[in-house]
Write an enzyme that holds these catalytic residues in place. Structure first.
Site, PDB file in Angstrom:
ATOM      1  N   CYS A  32       0.159   4.357   1.470  1.00 34.72           N
ATOM      2  CA  CYS A  32      -0.197   5.372   2.544  1.00 34.72           C
ATOM      3  C   CYS A  32       1.174   5.728   3.001  1.00 34.72           C
ATOM      4  O   CYS A  32       1.346   6.909   3.596  1.00 34.72           O
ATOM      5  CB  CYS A  32      -1.239   5.041   3.196  1.00 34.72           C
ATOM      6  SG  CYS A  32      -1.113   3.649   4.296  1.00 34.72           S
ATOM      7  N   LYS A  34     -11.298  -7.247   7.324  1.00 32.37           N
ATOM      8  CA  LYS A  34     -10.499  -6.136   8.014  1.00 32.37           C
ATOM      9  C   LYS A  34     -11.370  -4.985   8.274  1.00 32.37           C
ATOM     10  O   LYS A  34     -11.668  -4.435   7.564  1.00 32.37           O
ATOM     11  CB  LYS A  34      -9.255  -5.644   7.289  1.00 32.37           C
ATOM     12  CG  LYS A  34      -8.519  -4.877   8.336  1.00 32.37           C
ATOM     13  CD  LYS A  34      -7.222  -4.370   7.461  1.00 32.37           C
ATOM     14  CE  LYS A  34      -6.429  -3.099   8.007  1.00 32.37           C
ATOM     15  NZ  LYS A  34      -5.440  -2.622   7.446  1.00 32.37           N
ATOM     16  N   LYS A  77     -11.781  -4.890   3.075  1.00 34.24           N
ATOM     17  CA  LYS A  77     -11.377  -3.835   4.059  1.00 34.24           C
ATOM     18  C   LYS A  77     -12.474  -2.511   4.402  1.00 34.24           C
ATOM     19  O   LYS A  77     -12.652  -1.903   3.273  1.00 34.24           O
ATOM     20  CB  LYS A  77     -10.063  -3.396   3.671  1.00 34.24           C
ATOM     21  CG  LYS A  77      -9.328  -2.152   4.640  1.00 34.24           C
ATOM     22  CD  LYS A  77      -7.853  -1.991   4.036  1.00 34.24           C
ATOM     23  CE  LYS A  77      -7.236  -0.921   5.134  1.00 34.24           C
ATOM     24  NZ  LYS A  77      -6.032  -0.460   4.677  1.00 34.24           N
ATOM     25  N   GLU A 110     -16.554  -8.367  -3.222  1.00 36.21           N
ATOM     26  CA  GLU A 110     -15.315  -8.035  -3.224  1.00 36.21           C
ATOM     27  C   GLU A 110     -14.566  -9.224  -3.115  1.00 36.21           C
ATOM     28  O   GLU A 110     -13.298  -9.126  -3.845  1.00 36.21           O
ATOM     29  CB  GLU A 110     -14.763  -7.120  -2.267  1.00 36.21           C
ATOM     30  CG  GLU A 110     -15.333  -5.470  -2.155  1.00 36.21           C
ATOM     31  CD  GLU A 110     -14.224  -4.743  -2.979  1.00 36.21           C
ATOM     32  OE1 GLU A 110     -13.453  -5.256  -3.351  1.00 36.21           O
ATOM     33  OE2 GLU A 110     -14.549  -3.677  -2.916  1.00 36.21           O
ATOM     34  N   SER A 126      -5.197  -2.736  14.979  1.00 38.15           N
ATOM     35  CA  SER A 126      -4.621  -1.846  16.098  1.00 38.15           C
ATOM     36  C   SER A 126      -5.644  -1.385  17.174  1.00 38.15           C
ATOM     37  O   SER A 126      -5.213  -1.491  18.281  1.00 38.15           O
ATOM     38  CB  SER A 126      -3.942  -0.724  15.484  1.00 38.15           C
ATOM     39  OG  SER A 126      -4.711   0.236  14.707  1.00 38.15           O
ATOM     40  N   CYS A 158       0.970  -1.407  -0.066  1.00 37.30           N
ATOM     41  CA  CYS A 158       0.162   0.116  -0.177  1.00 37.30           C
ATOM     42  C   CYS A 158       0.966   1.229  -0.058  1.00 37.30           C
ATOM     43  O   CYS A 158       2.199   0.948   0.604  1.00 37.30           O
ATOM     44  CB  CYS A 158      -0.850  -0.103   1.339  1.00 37.30           C
ATOM     45  SG  CYS A 158      -2.045   1.470   1.091  1.00 37.30           S
TER      46      CYS A 158
HETATM   47  C1  PBG Z   1      -3.190   0.523   4.944  1.00 37.09           C
HETATM   48  C2  PBG Z   1      -3.250  -0.079   6.327  1.00 37.09           C
HETATM   49  C3  PBG Z   1      -3.889  -0.080   7.256  1.00 37.09           C
HETATM   50  C4  PBG Z   1      -3.925  -0.964   8.266  1.00 37.09           C
HETATM   51  C5  PBG Z   1      -3.045  -2.147   7.599  1.00 37.09           C
HETATM   52  N1  PBG Z   1      -2.754  -1.504   6.386  1.00 37.09           N
HETATM   53  C6  PBG Z   1      -4.348   1.562   7.818  1.00 37.09           C
HETATM   54  C7  PBG Z   1      -5.444   2.025   6.708  1.00 37.09           C
HETATM   55  O1  PBG Z   1      -6.101   1.516   5.976  1.00 37.09           O
HETATM   56  O2  PBG Z   1      -5.657   3.425   7.365  1.00 37.09           O
HETATM   57  C8  PBG Z   1      -4.493  -0.765   9.672  1.00 37.09           C
HETATM   58  C9  PBG Z   1      -3.919  -2.087  10.569  1.00 37.09           C
HETATM   59  C10 PBG Z   1      -4.418  -1.844  11.789  1.00 37.09           C
HETATM   60  O3  PBG Z   1      -4.830  -0.667  12.244  1.00 37.09           O
HETATM   61  O4  PBG Z   1      -3.682  -2.461  12.816  1.00 37.09           O
HETATM   62  N2  PBG Z   1      -1.636   0.463   4.597  1.00 37.09           N
END
Ligand code: PBG
Length: 324
Positions: free
Chosen positions: A123, A249, A196, A234, A275, A121
């Protein structure tokens, strides 16, 4: 009808041996995936305040951690990179010597028995914090696909076993599969973050991965928490595009989605105990409001019982130490 007093449900609960005999699901440390945050430097171990027990670690420390996790019975880790520079297109994400490819090489050399997953990803690598390439304020789906494919390829070339795209662009699994196959990585596994959701439970992660969007939110690409039929579409699309394993997720607010996916598709299903789900337990346990160890087990068991074969969780090390 045979019923009470002939039938007594408590009979099978009357002692630990019987309870153990009829237990339907068990936690297996070998099916947990521990996320790790890799940062530049050496001998760096920077605790993440909202995620007690988790840190950003430099590659040397990450290798030590992976060795220890392996000794505890954990067989998979998933890497998130914190790059030294960020720009509009997330250049470091696909650099041969980017933070994650470097970490993968070191890990596969030092701890070859560990399955190394790479989260794919943009980000963490973009200066605007969105998961794709921007045109104005719009995240451009199709312009992002080549960037994701390049990132996946850099990870595979470094030796990653599993490529896990988490960006939620349409068509990325197909694009990544073609790129990997054309480059000789037919055997690199794709775990798609297929369903997700745009979730508040990613809060602590964004501190950990330094990936908070500079403006707006991710609702134009991540799913609406209100939907579950859409999750099945999806998943179906990602499987058609070549995903080997599909993920739901977050996990805890989406146990129904996990169950629907497991019932519908005969494929391995992963779930990400994210998290915020981790931090809630840690915070409540620290305040003395609940028993952290029992809460952790109950949560992980519920995710497994809902149908997840594989669980990504920050509790991995803790559970492995305490014994599943
Ligand atoms: C994006 C990604 C995210 C998480 C894993 N991959 C964050 C998001 O989409 O903002 C979140 C994982 C977590 O909260 O433990 N690369």
């Amino acid at each position: 009808m045979t019923t009470f007093p002939k039938i007594r449900m408590r009979r099978l609960r009357s002692n630990p041996l019987l309870r153990d005999l009829v237990r339907e699901t068990r936690l297996d440390v070998g099916k947990l995936v521990q996320p790790l945050f890799v940062c530049p430097g050496s001998d760096v171990d920077r605790p993440i305040s909202a995620m007690p027990g988790c840190s950003q670690m430099s590659i040397d420390r990450t290798v030590e951690k992976a060795r220890m996790l392996s000794d505890l019975g954990i067989r998979s880790i998933i890497l998130f990179g914190i790059p030294s520079v960020k720009d509009a297109v997330g250049s470091e994400a696909s650099a041969e010597n980017g933070i994650v490819p470097q970490a993968v090489r070191a890990l596969k050399k030092a701890v070859p028995q560990m399955l190394v997953w790479c989260d794919v990803c943009l980000c963490e690598y973009t200066d605007h914090g969105h998961c794709g390439i921007l045109h104005g304020d719009h995240v451009d789906n199709d312009a992002t696909l080549p960037r994701l494919s390049a990132m996946a390829l850099a990870c595979a070339q470094a030796g990653a076993d599993v490529i896990a795209p988490s960006d939620m662009m349409d068509g990325r699994v197909g694009a990544i599969r073609s790129t990997l196959d054309e480059s000789g990585f037919q055997d690199a596994v794709i775990v798609s973050y297929a369903a997700k959701y745009a979730s508040s439970f990613y809060g602590p992660f964004r501190e950990a991965a330094e990936s908070t969007p500079a403006f707006g939110d991710r609702r134009s690409y991540q799913m609406d928490p209100a939907n579950s039929d859409e999750a099945l579409r999806e998943v179906a699309l990602d499987l058609e595009e070549g995903a080997d394993i599909v993920m739901v997720k977050p996990a805890l607010s989406y146990l129904d989605v996990i169950r629907r996916v497991k019932d519908r598709f005969q494929v391995p299903v992963a779930a990400y105990n994210v998290s915020g789900e981790f931090s809630m337990i840690k915070a409540a346990a620290a305040a003395g409001w609940l028993d952290g160890d029992r809460a952790m087990r109950e949560v992980l068991l519920s995710i497994h019982r809902a149908g997840a074969d594989i669980i990504l969780t920050y509790h991995g090390e803790e559970l492995a130490r305490a014994g599943a």
